[in-house]
Design a protein around this motif. Structure first.
Motif, PDB file in Angstrom:
ATOM      1  N   GLU A  73       0.830  -1.198   0.000  1.00  0.00           N
ATOM      2  CA  GLU A  73       0.000   0.000   0.000  1.00  0.00           C
ATOM      3  C   GLU A  73       0.871   1.257   0.000  1.00  0.00           C
ATOM      4  O   GLU A  73       0.620   2.201  -0.744  1.00  0.00           O
ATOM      5  CB  GLU A  73      -0.913  -0.017   1.236  1.00  0.00           C
ATOM      6  CG  GLU A  73      -1.934   1.100   1.277  1.00  0.00           C
ATOM      7  CD  GLU A  73      -2.850   0.983   2.481  1.00  0.00           C
ATOM      8  OE1 GLU A  73      -3.705   1.867   2.647  1.00  0.00           O
ATOM      9  OE2 GLU A  73      -2.704   0.021   3.261  1.00  0.00           O
ATOM     10  N   LYS A 130      -7.428   2.334   4.164  1.00  0.00           N
ATOM     11  CA  LYS A 130      -8.298   3.052   3.230  1.00  0.00           C
ATOM     12  C   LYS A 130      -7.564   4.149   2.462  1.00  0.00           C
ATOM     13  O   LYS A 130      -8.185   4.913   1.728  1.00  0.00           O
ATOM     14  CB  LYS A 130      -9.474   3.687   3.985  1.00  0.00           C
ATOM     15  CG  LYS A 130     -10.372   2.690   4.690  1.00  0.00           C
ATOM     16  CD  LYS A 130     -11.518   3.403   5.411  1.00  0.00           C
ATOM     17  CE  LYS A 130     -12.413   2.398   6.126  1.00  0.00           C
ATOM     18  NZ  LYS A 130     -13.524   3.077   6.841  1.00  0.00           N
ATOM     19  N   ARG A 178      -8.135   4.126  -1.255  1.00  0.00           N
ATOM     20  CA  ARG A 178      -9.494   4.522  -1.624  1.00  0.00           C
ATOM     21  C   ARG A 178      -9.649   6.047  -1.541  1.00  0.00           C
ATOM     22  O   ARG A 178     -10.261   6.680  -2.388  1.00  0.00           O
ATOM     23  CB  ARG A 178     -10.517   3.833  -0.714  1.00  0.00           C
ATOM     24  CG  ARG A 178     -11.938   3.898  -1.254  1.00  0.00           C
ATOM     25  CD  ARG A 178     -12.913   3.232  -0.299  1.00  0.00           C
ATOM     26  NE  ARG A 178     -12.577   1.851  -0.042  1.00  0.00           N
ATOM     27  CZ  ARG A 178     -12.857   0.848  -0.838  1.00  0.00           C
ATOM     28  NH1 ARG A 178     -13.473   1.088  -1.984  1.00  0.00           N
ATOM     29  NH2 ARG A 178     -12.530  -0.389  -0.532  1.00  0.00           N
ATOM     30  N   ALA A 207      -7.919   7.507  -4.485  1.00  0.00           N
ATOM     31  CA  ALA A 207      -8.708   7.343  -5.710  1.00  0.00           C
ATOM     32  C   ALA A 207      -9.796   8.406  -5.811  1.00  0.00           C
ATOM     33  O   ALA A 207     -10.050   8.958  -6.883  1.00  0.00           O
ATOM     34  CB  ALA A 207      -9.328   5.940  -5.748  1.00  0.00           C
ATOM     35  N   LEU A 210      -6.595   1.401  -8.503  1.00  0.00           N
ATOM     36  CA  LEU A 210      -7.018   1.868  -7.190  1.00  0.00           C
ATOM     37  C   LEU A 210      -8.494   1.549  -6.975  1.00  0.00           C
ATOM     38  O   LEU A 210      -9.278   1.561  -7.917  1.00  0.00           O
ATOM     39  CB  LEU A 210      -6.788   3.378  -7.068  1.00  0.00           C
ATOM     40  CG  LEU A 210      -5.340   3.846  -7.260  1.00  0.00           C
ATOM     41  CD1 LEU A 210      -5.250   5.351  -7.104  1.00  0.00           C
ATOM     42  CD2 LEU A 210      -4.414   3.171  -6.251  1.00  0.00           C
ATOM     43  N   PRO A 211      -8.888   1.292  -5.735  1.00  0.00           N
ATOM     44  CA  PRO A 211     -10.290   0.950  -5.449  1.00  0.00           C
ATOM     45  C   PRO A 211     -11.183   2.166  -5.597  1.00  0.00           C
ATOM     46  O   PRO A 211     -10.847   3.259  -5.144  1.00  0.00           O
ATOM     47  CB  PRO A 211     -10.246   0.467  -3.993  1.00  0.00           C
ATOM     48  CG  PRO A 211      -9.034   1.124  -3.410  1.00  0.00           C
ATOM     49  CD  PRO A 211      -8.038   1.231  -4.521  1.00  0.00           C
ATOM     50  N   LEU A 212     -12.330   1.977  -6.231  1.00  0.00           N
ATOM     51  CA  LEU A 212     -13.278   3.062  -6.446  1.00  0.00           C
ATOM     52  C   LEU A 212     -14.444   2.943  -5.482  1.00  0.00           C
ATOM     53  O   LEU A 212     -14.706   1.883  -4.927  1.00  0.00           O
ATOM     54  CB  LEU A 212     -13.802   3.020  -7.882  1.00  0.00           C
ATOM     55  CG  LEU A 212     -12.768   3.344  -8.970  1.00  0.00           C
ATOM     56  CD1 LEU A 212     -13.363   3.083 -10.331  1.00  0.00           C
ATOM     57  CD2 LEU A 212     -12.306   4.783  -8.859  1.00  0.00           C
ATOM     58  N   GLU A 213     -15.164   4.048  -5.321  1.00  0.00           N
ATOM     59  CA  GLU A 213     -16.284   4.056  -4.382  1.00  0.00           C
ATOM     60  C   GLU A 213     -17.346   3.040  -4.747  1.00  0.00           C
ATOM     61  O   GLU A 213     -18.053   2.549  -3.896  1.00  0.00           O
ATOM     62  CB  GLU A 213     -16.915   5.460  -4.335  1.00  0.00           C
ATOM     63  CG  GLU A 213     -16.017   6.501  -3.689  1.00  0.00           C
ATOM     64  CD  GLU A 213     -15.660   6.151  -2.255  1.00  0.00           C
ATOM     65  OE1 GLU A 213     -16.535   5.661  -1.531  1.00  0.00           O
ATOM     66  OE2 GLU A 213     -14.502   6.337  -1.867  1.00  0.00           O
ATOM     67  N   GLN A 215     -17.047   0.148  -5.385  1.00  0.00           N
ATOM     68  CA  GLN A 215     -16.723  -1.177  -4.881  1.00  0.00           C
ATOM     69  C   GLN A 215     -17.009  -1.336  -3.394  1.00  0.00           C
ATOM     70  O   GLN A 215     -16.886  -2.405  -2.852  1.00  0.00           O
ATOM     71  CB  GLN A 215     -15.248  -1.477  -5.151  1.00  0.00           C
ATOM     72  CG  GLN A 215     -14.962  -1.543  -6.661  1.00  0.00           C
ATOM     73  CD  GLN A 215     -13.478  -1.515  -6.954  1.00  0.00           C
ATOM     74  OE1 GLN A 215     -12.660  -1.138  -6.123  1.00  0.00           O
ATOM     75  NE2 GLN A 215     -13.113  -1.897  -8.155  1.00  0.00           N
ATOM     76  N   ILE A 216     -17.390  -0.254  -2.701  1.00  0.00           N
ATOM     77  CA  ILE A 216     -17.755  -0.339  -1.296  1.00  0.00           C
ATOM     78  C   ILE A 216     -19.157  -0.944  -1.196  1.00  0.00           C
ATOM     79  O   ILE A 216     -20.027  -0.641  -1.980  1.00  0.00           O
ATOM     80  CB  ILE A 216     -17.732   1.069  -0.657  1.00  0.00           C
ATOM     81  CG1 ILE A 216     -16.337   1.674  -0.753  1.00  0.00           C
ATOM     82  CG2 ILE A 216     -18.183   1.039   0.773  1.00  0.00           C
ATOM     83  CD1 ILE A 216     -16.243   3.104  -0.259  1.00  0.00           C
ATOM     84  N   GLU A 222     -16.037  -5.452  -1.816  1.00  0.00           N
ATOM     85  CA  GLU A 222     -15.498  -5.767  -3.129  1.00  0.00           C
ATOM     86  C   GLU A 222     -14.901  -7.165  -3.120  1.00  0.00           C
ATOM     87  O   GLU A 222     -14.333  -7.628  -2.137  1.00  0.00           O
ATOM     88  CB  GLU A 222     -14.429  -4.747  -3.527  1.00  0.00           C
ATOM     89  CG  GLU A 222     -13.221  -4.736  -2.640  1.00  0.00           C
ATOM     90  CD  GLU A 222     -12.317  -3.575  -2.976  1.00  0.00           C
ATOM     91  OE1 GLU A 222     -11.121  -3.669  -2.646  1.00  0.00           O
ATOM     92  OE2 GLU A 222     -12.793  -2.609  -3.555  1.00  0.00           O
ATOM     93  N   ALA A 238     -11.888  -6.015  -7.451  1.00  0.00           N
ATOM     94  CA  ALA A 238     -10.707  -5.210  -7.138  1.00  0.00           C
ATOM     95  C   ALA A 238      -9.746  -5.167  -8.311  1.00  0.00           C
ATOM     96  O   ALA A 238      -9.043  -4.191  -8.513  1.00  0.00           O
ATOM     97  CB  ALA A 238      -9.998  -5.768  -5.902  1.00  0.00           C
TER      98      ALA A 238
END
Length: 212
Positions: free
Chosen positions: A5, A56, A59, A62, A79-82, A84-85, A88, A93
């Motif tokens: 990370e 986080k 996130r 992103a 990168l994780p996008l909103e 995916q909340i 995910e 991912a």
């Protein structure tokens, strides 16, 4: 995992030009004390994010990149996008970011209210001109903060088209379109401008394009 990370964060922020790196600090001021942000170097900012947003930080990053219009970096570093909340899966991912962006209704979970379908139609010059005619004096802020363009390029556009603000706006949008290439869709531009200080009629216009 923590090391991965941290490494990813550093690579993301090193990929940003200085102006956009400073814009990141501005956008973080509501969540991180300015006294920590302002003097922070890129490695120091990564450390702050890891401490304040454990698990986080990518996130959060992103979300900021989306506001800056740097969806290319979101895709490059996966990168994780909103969307995916909250839960995910590994396939989500590692999925295709543009597909998530263009079609947020695909794969929605039981109990969720699906969002209206988004039209992936490419923007035409006449569309860009209609947006340009509605942009006001905040056009440079829009270009830097939300479209991810360089101030030097915006100043060059201004010099090339003296005393013609509409052309400044139009050429700025064309510059964004050239950079985004196949991703320069109606829904993508609306997403970039959603939080900008602009005439609400611009978002309404782009929404109308998506629906037809």
């Amino acid at each position: 995992m923590a090391r991965d990370e941290r490494v990813t964060l550093l690579e993301v922020y090193q990929a940003l030009p200085e102006e956009q790196f400073q814009s990141v600090k501005f956008l973080l001021e509501g969540q991180v004390p300015a006294g920590l942000l302002l003097p922070a170097s890129r490695p120091e900012l990564c450390r702050i994010l890891l401490q304040r947003f454990p698990g986080k930080s990518l996130r959060v990053t992103a979300g900021i990149l989306r506001q800056l219009g740097r969806l290319d970096l979101i895709q490059r570093f996966q990168l994780p996008l909103e969307e995916q909340i909250p839960s995910e899966t590994p396939s989500e991912a590692n999925g295709d970011i543009p597909k998530v962006r263009e079609n947020p209704t695909s794969g929605h979970r039981p109990g969720e209210i699906p969002a209206p379908p988004m039209n992936p139609r490419r923007l035409m010059e006449k569309d860009l001109m209609q947006v340009a005619q509605r942009l006001g004096k905040e056009w440079q802020e829009v270009g830097i903060m939300h479209l991810g363009l360089e101030r030097s390029r915006l100043e060059q556009i201004q010099e090339e088209n003296p005393s013609n603000p509409v052309l400044w706006n139009f050429e700025m949008l064309r510059e964004w379109q050239r950079r985004e290439r196949q991703e320069a869709t109606v829904s993508q531009l609306r997403s970039c401008l959603e939080h900008a200080r602009i005439d609400p009629g611009i978002l309404d216009f782009l929404q109308s394009l998506q629906e037809h």
